[in-house]
Motif scaffolding. Sequence first.
Motif, mmCIF file in Angstrom:
data_model
loop_
_atom_site.group_PDB
_atom_site.id
_atom_site.type_symbol
_atom_site.label_atom_id
_atom_site.label_comp_id
_atom_site.label_asym_id
_atom_site.label_seq_id
_atom_site.Cartn_x
_atom_site.Cartn_y
_atom_site.Cartn_z
ATOM 1 N N ASN A 1 35.287 84.383 28.808
ATOM 2 C CA ASN A 1 36.210 84.279 28.002
ATOM 3 C C ASN A 1 36.138 85.117 26.924
ATOM 4 N N ASP A 2 36.550 85.828 25.727
ATOM 5 C CA ASP A 2 36.573 86.385 24.972
ATOM 6 C C ASP A 2 37.656 86.313 23.656
ATOM 7 N N PRO A 3 37.006 85.965 22.810
ATOM 8 C CA PRO A 3 35.828 86.218 22.268
ATOM 9 C C PRO A 3 34.761 84.828 22.866
ATOM 10 N N PRO A 4 33.678 85.253 22.730
ATOM 11 C CA PRO A 4 32.431 84.024 23.335
ATOM 12 C C PRO A 4 33.063 82.922 22.372
ATOM 13 N N PRO A 5 32.194 81.681 22.157
ATOM 14 C CA PRO A 5 31.960 80.374 21.272
ATOM 15 C C PRO A 5 30.667 80.249 20.655
ATOM 16 N N ALA A 6 31.146 80.160 19.639
ATOM 17 C CA ALA A 6 30.376 79.933 18.862
ATOM 18 C C ALA A 6 29.049 79.199 19.399
ATOM 19 N N GLY A 7 27.682 80.075 18.442
ATOM 20 C CA GLY A 7 26.325 79.694 19.217
ATOM 21 C C GLY A 7 26.066 79.553 20.953
#
Length: 828
Positions: free
Chosen positions: A62-68
Amino acid sequence: MAAAAPPGASAPATVEVALPLPIPTTFTYAVPARVGVPRPGTRVLVPFRREERIGWVVAPGNDPPPAGLRPLLAVLDDEPTAPEEILRLCRWMADYYLAPLGVTLRSALPAVLSDVARDSLSLPSGVEGARAALDLSARERRLLDALAEAGSPRAVRTLRRALAMGSIWPEVRALAARGLLQHETVPPAPPPVLTRRVVRLARWLGDIAEREALLGRARRQRDAYAWLEAAGGSAELATVIEEGFGRSVVAGLEEKGLVEVADDEVLRDPFRDHGSAAAPAPDLVPTPAQRAALDVILATLDEAAPRPVLLHGITGSGKTLVYVELLRRVLERGRTAIVLVPEISLTPQTVTRFRAHFGDLVAVLHSGLSEGERYDQWRQLRSGAKRIAVGARSALFAPLPDLGAIVVDEEHDGSYKQSEAPRYHARDLAVVRAAMAGAVCVLGSATPALESWTNAERGKFVLASLPERVGGGRLPEVRVVDLRELRKARAEGGDQSTVLSAPLVAAVHERLRRREQVILLLNRRGYASFVQCRECGDVRRCLHCSVSLTFHRVSGRLLCHHCRYEEPAPERCARCGSRDLSWRGLGTEQVERVVAETFPEARLARMDVDTTSGKWAHHEILGRVERGEVDVLMGTQMIAKGLDFPRVTLVGVVNADVGIHLPDFRASERTFQLLAQVAGRAGRSVLAGEVIVQTSLPEHYAIQAALRHDYAGFAARELAERRNPAYPPWVRLANVVLSSPDPEAAAAAAEKAVAWLRPRLSGADAVELVGPAPAPIERLHGRWRWHFLLRTRSAAALTIACRALVEGFDPPGADVRLALDRDPVALL
């Protein structure tokens, strides 16, 4: 350099990675900005928990990537090691057999590519001297002693092979918990590439004046240069030095720019020194029946969606020539092919046959090769240098582009089934891969699996037949000897042997007199099946499995053929202390002793797991038979199939009843196939053949059908037997096994699994649940086993039920495992 997306493409910032772990999900990782986005099938190094793991990119994330989100650590391939067609096949396999995608990818690729890490064991400092005082089991002490003796650390894989103890992980976990050994995960080494140091001319001196100017005063350099010219311009550095030109001479030529020293890759050919480079095969003219079968296969190949072809040919009918002609046509069309054989023992003979026709276009893939040999063969297939892959089960995953044909020889054989996850059947998977590639899949056998036979009757498969032996040969005459009569005569005071009957002894003597060859089959290795005390009846059993230990006379030890546990042969009964021990049952070792005593002039060879543990042992034994250096070949089922020796005119089956009473729905089918296949080894040339079958069940329909070479009759009877209760091919089946070191935990887990699943099996395509019950072999590798069956006529319904169980049921207890075997070949 990463296998990246094309420049300018809007690449996603994340990828899905499949790890070779028993976890049914993929994992999302961020792609660092400095790294090109890897294509699906590319290996990557990723952080996982507190370790680093190698996995495969299987899709964009998925874009954008989740935080962390944790990033990739490295991209390991320039080109995907799992080509698109292999990745697609692995996805299908993971979905059908309910296995994690990373595990299916690991099974499809060479170990040097798919091993996530190498586990090693070492002894902590200060433990060595205190070992003697510790309370340890015999297996734990043996493991620690091996580490101390050989020096640590040692790879787990190497240690397991050296100790021959089966799985050592229970001992590793127990000892590590007590601080008595250290377990480390070592990152895998890069794939091995074999090289040789070569001296190569970098500049050719044609002008005499130039030669004199550069080499006139350096006589040794001039001589070395002239020698390299005569050698064609290059030679191994070691050879140059052996010719008397020292390293300083070569260095002088390097300084003048006249030669270069480099490493050239050497591709390992596992059959180079083992007779595979046979003389070109003679041009054989197909018989009318072979031509008709080939026409059927080629017509199917021309279809838009080729259907599988079942090539039903009696033993000796020339199926191999049909395969060769098919592969010739496939190569002429610019396509590639795979040939599967069921046994490693058959691979050298099969490779030799195909190389005689196709030369160096043939590669071999099977588990008996070294990692380097297998990796080199795999790379040559992927590069297009070789276009035909021959091998056992895993050769199905050869990275061949534009696949035109897959041949599955002896398609009925149970060894095509993988025994651990992913528990795929190579025959069925071959049909799937051929369909994906638009190739024809040919399933060949004299005794087809009933599933294949039924598919042909229903029109799902095309049937091609070879009803006669080539060259006018006839199927051998089969005689039966009733072992009940032999035992009765012996009980009444006769001296009749119950190992080799008088008719079989007379027939062997006659073959020895005529300098012909004999095959004797007994499908049980060892000397005696079990050791029993005559006083109290106690039988020595494996400490980890619910089976008796088999006595091996050569080693003088009792051995478990499942987990490899072994102990010295006893002198006294462990229960009552009596010395009156009986060595019961019959194995190939005992048959060998009886044959040696009965025919002292005969040259003997035995072929079973015990005599073929070496890498080239199969090839060496069969080579001796082929050269006429063996009069009597004895062995287990590995000598029953695929072998073609024209001077074998007698086959003796020492006991046809082995396996016929196993608690498994395929027991009769396996017995018929084994007898029919081994009978087919006799009389395959102008010499007439004979088969003598010793049995206590001469009236059994499987044995009667084998005596008449009547496959159709056997199939009709066996299919009728499987209608009620219903078993494959009338239904789809899955065997679910729950296991634990605690017998009560295993039973409770099975009961809970059934209770959890039963209310979820409603619907039009009802799935019947049978069980639970203790598995026929109740304890295996130290784990108690309970199982239950899922049975239905709908493949889709079975998939839904199996997925619900695997993904939704959480086995209770700390060490309870659930194993699901879809389309099992055995229920033991």
